[in-house]
Design an enzyme around this catalytic site. Structure first.
Site, mmCIF file in Angstrom:
data_model
loop_
_atom_site.group_PDB
_atom_site.id
_atom_site.type_symbol
_atom_site.label_atom_id
_atom_site.label_comp_id
_atom_site.label_asym_id
_atom_site.label_seq_id
_atom_site.Cartn_x
_atom_site.Cartn_y
_atom_site.Cartn_z
ATOM 1 N N SER A 182 41.476 -7.344 -26.988
ATOM 2 C CA SER A 182 40.989 -6.104 -27.597
ATOM 3 C C SER A 182 41.600 -4.847 -27.006
ATOM 4 O O SER A 182 41.674 -3.830 -27.691
ATOM 5 C CB SER A 182 39.463 -6.043 -27.497
ATOM 6 O OG SER A 182 39.062 -6.160 -26.153
ATOM 7 N N HIS A 217 39.276 -9.185 -33.744
ATOM 8 C CA HIS A 217 40.341 -8.286 -34.213
ATOM 9 C C HIS A 217 41.343 -9.013 -35.105
ATOM 10 O O HIS A 217 42.398 -8.455 -35.418
ATOM 11 C CB HIS A 217 41.061 -7.656 -33.022
ATOM 12 C CG HIS A 217 40.148 -6.814 -32.188
ATOM 13 N ND1 HIS A 217 39.868 -5.501 -32.488
ATOM 14 C CD2 HIS A 217 39.411 -7.122 -31.084
ATOM 15 C CE1 HIS A 217 39.014 -5.021 -31.598
ATOM 16 N NE2 HIS A 217 38.715 -5.984 -30.741
ATOM 17 N N LYS A 273 34.843 -4.909 -37.865
ATOM 18 C CA LYS A 273 36.134 -4.267 -37.611
ATOM 19 C C LYS A 273 36.918 -4.178 -38.920
ATOM 20 O O LYS A 273 36.691 -3.272 -39.701
ATOM 21 C CB LYS A 273 36.838 -4.982 -36.464
ATOM 22 C CG LYS A 273 35.927 -4.976 -35.209
ATOM 23 C CD LYS A 273 36.559 -5.479 -33.992
ATOM 24 C CE LYS A 273 35.580 -5.717 -32.862
ATOM 25 N NZ LYS A 273 34.688 -4.613 -32.503
HETATM 26 C C1 PLP Z 1 37.243 -9.374 -28.787
HETATM 27 C C2 PLP Z 1 35.919 -8.777 -29.161
HETATM 28 N N1 PLP Z 1 34.868 -9.601 -29.305
HETATM 29 C C3 PLP Z 1 33.674 -9.132 -29.651
HETATM 30 C C4 PLP Z 1 33.465 -7.793 -29.888
HETATM 31 C C5 PLP Z 1 32.094 -7.311 -30.247
HETATM 32 O O1 PLP Z 1 31.985 -7.170 -31.621
HETATM 33 P P1 PLP Z 1 30.895 -6.158 -32.217
HETATM 34 O O2 PLP Z 1 31.484 -4.785 -32.091
HETATM 35 O O3 PLP Z 1 30.692 -6.593 -33.622
HETATM 36 O O4 PLP Z 1 29.667 -6.296 -31.390
HETATM 37 C C6 PLP Z 1 34.537 -6.911 -29.775
HETATM 38 C C7 PLP Z 1 34.427 -5.484 -30.092
HETATM 39 O O5 PLP Z 1 33.749 -4.694 -29.633
HETATM 40 C C8 PLP Z 1 35.796 -7.410 -29.368
HETATM 41 O O6 PLP Z 1 36.818 -6.580 -29.190
#
Ligand code: PLP
Length: 388
Positions: free
Chosen positions: A181, A209, A238
């Protein structure tokens, strides 16, 4: 006994002294390529995960509104009580069909999904292997599991092989982001799957992502790489521009999660109206318009990466996330402030989100950006770096 405000102020002062204080600042406009922060301050948004430009799409917002009119604003209870509605099942069916799995199961967020899934498949007698750059939600899922966790160096297959070979653990689970991320690079999914298969380990891939961005019909990086991990988690928050997350897996896996995943059992369900919005977003993202949006997105990614190369800072065009490493937090904050003066919003990312010494600007490209906006962002970055 100090007052809670004294505790808070002392901690805030420490964060501020280290250049790590974070604050909130609301947008005055809906999500999109251009947004407004202070009154009259128009900015090109270069730090949203809205990769396909669907978060502000009137059709998706309309589906949310229609869904709310039909199903109400909230689910009212956990899915196991009376918060289970038809649109959630319809969305799960659509997500499973896209992933090519038997079933899918929704969670309220990607964060909740990772904290939910990992502890169901690994416990105190088990071993989890986790890439050092995995997202905080996977890290927290590992902590909640109380399994032994071996953190391996980023994308290091030799380390994975070593760790898998020597363990006497009852069960082995390897967890990885598909797209990291904060770095935007890709996990070596095929190689990881082969190593897991050879050693009887389960593979869990976080496609937060990657959903909507990679693969046929935006099915994700696993689909693009031809990998079928035991547990494939993705987000609706996203590229799909809504909120929530899912796991795509076998029926048995989803049924077990319904019984054991604490963030599902003990939390009010995702509102059915949100499922209606996600269904509309999924319809767009997986159809011909989705292909066009992905083509625009990738063209912007390549354009931005080429521009960085021209600035003497080669970047891969692996994903829409392009980090620009600056080192210390203060420099990152200064460059972000200068970019903002130049009409571009790209936030400084600092520890603990990234390792110390790697504070950065994390650029995120979108299909909603025009080529002119990408070029203007590069010009602004050039100026911001000169001023530094
Ligand atoms: C790799 C990854 N997993 C999980 C999440 C969490 O997702 P969410 O924003 O829907 O809670 C994110 C983003 O914040 C992320 O970048």
């Amino acid at each position: 006994m100090p007052l809670v405000d004294d505790i808070a102020r002392a901690e805030l002062e420490q964060l501020s002294a280290r250049g790590l204080l974070r604050t909130l600042e609301p947008l005055r406009t809906p999500p999109g390529a251009e947004i407004e922060l202070r009154p009259g301050e128009r900015l090109v948004n270069l730090c949203s995960n809205d990769y396909l430009g669907l978060a502000g799409d009137p059709r998706v917002a309309g589906a949310l509104a229609d869904g709310a009119r039909q199903w109400g604003a909230g689910a009212g209870a956990s899915r196991l009580v009376s918060g289970d509605f038809l649109p959630q099942h319809e969305l799960e069916g659509a997500l499973a069909a896209l992933a090519g799995t038997e079933a899918a199961l929704l969670f309220n967020s990607g964060y909740a999904a990772n904290c939910a899934i990992v502890p169901v498949f690994a416990g105190p007698e088990d071993l989890i292997l986790s890439d050092v750059l995995n997202h905080a939600s996977l890290i927290d899922g590992c902590r909640l599991s109380r399994a032994r966790v071996e953190v391996f160096p980023h994308r290091d297959l030799a380390a994975v092989e070593r760790l898998l070979a020597k363990t006497p653990a009852r069960r082995k689970l390897l967890v990885t982001d598909a797209i990291f991320s904060m770095d935007g690079d890709r996990a070596p999914l095929r190689e990881l799957q082969a190593l897991c298969d050879a050693r009887g380990a389960l593979l869990m891939v976080d496609e937060a992502h990657a959903t909507g961005v990679f693969g046929p019909r935006g099915a994700g990086l696993c689909a693009q790489e031809g990998v079928q991990p035991a547990l494939r988690m993705g987000t609706l928050s996203k590229a799909l521009g809504v909120a929530g997350a899912y796991v795509a897996a076998s029926r048995a896996v989803c049924d077990l999660l319904v019984n054991r995943a604490r963030p599902l059992v003990f939390s009010t369900a995702l509102p059915p109206a949100l499922a209606c919005a996600a269904l509309e977003s999924l319809r767009i993202a997986t159809g011909p318009e989705g292909e066009q949006r992905r083509a625009r997105l990738w063209s912007n990614v390549r354009r931005f990466a080429a521009g960085l190369e021209a600035l003497g800072r080669p970047a891969s065009a692996d994903s829409p996330i392009v980090p620009f490493i600056l080192g210390d937090p203060d420099t990152a904050v200064q460059v972000a402030a200068r970019l903002r003066e130049l009409g571009h919003l790209a936030k400084a990312i600092r520890p603990p989100t990234v390792p110390a010494g790697t504070s950065r600007i994390r650029f995120a490209l979108s299909a909603a950006h025009s080529a002119a906006q990408v070029d203007a962002a590069l010009a602004a970055l050039r100026t911001a770096l000169l001023v530094k």
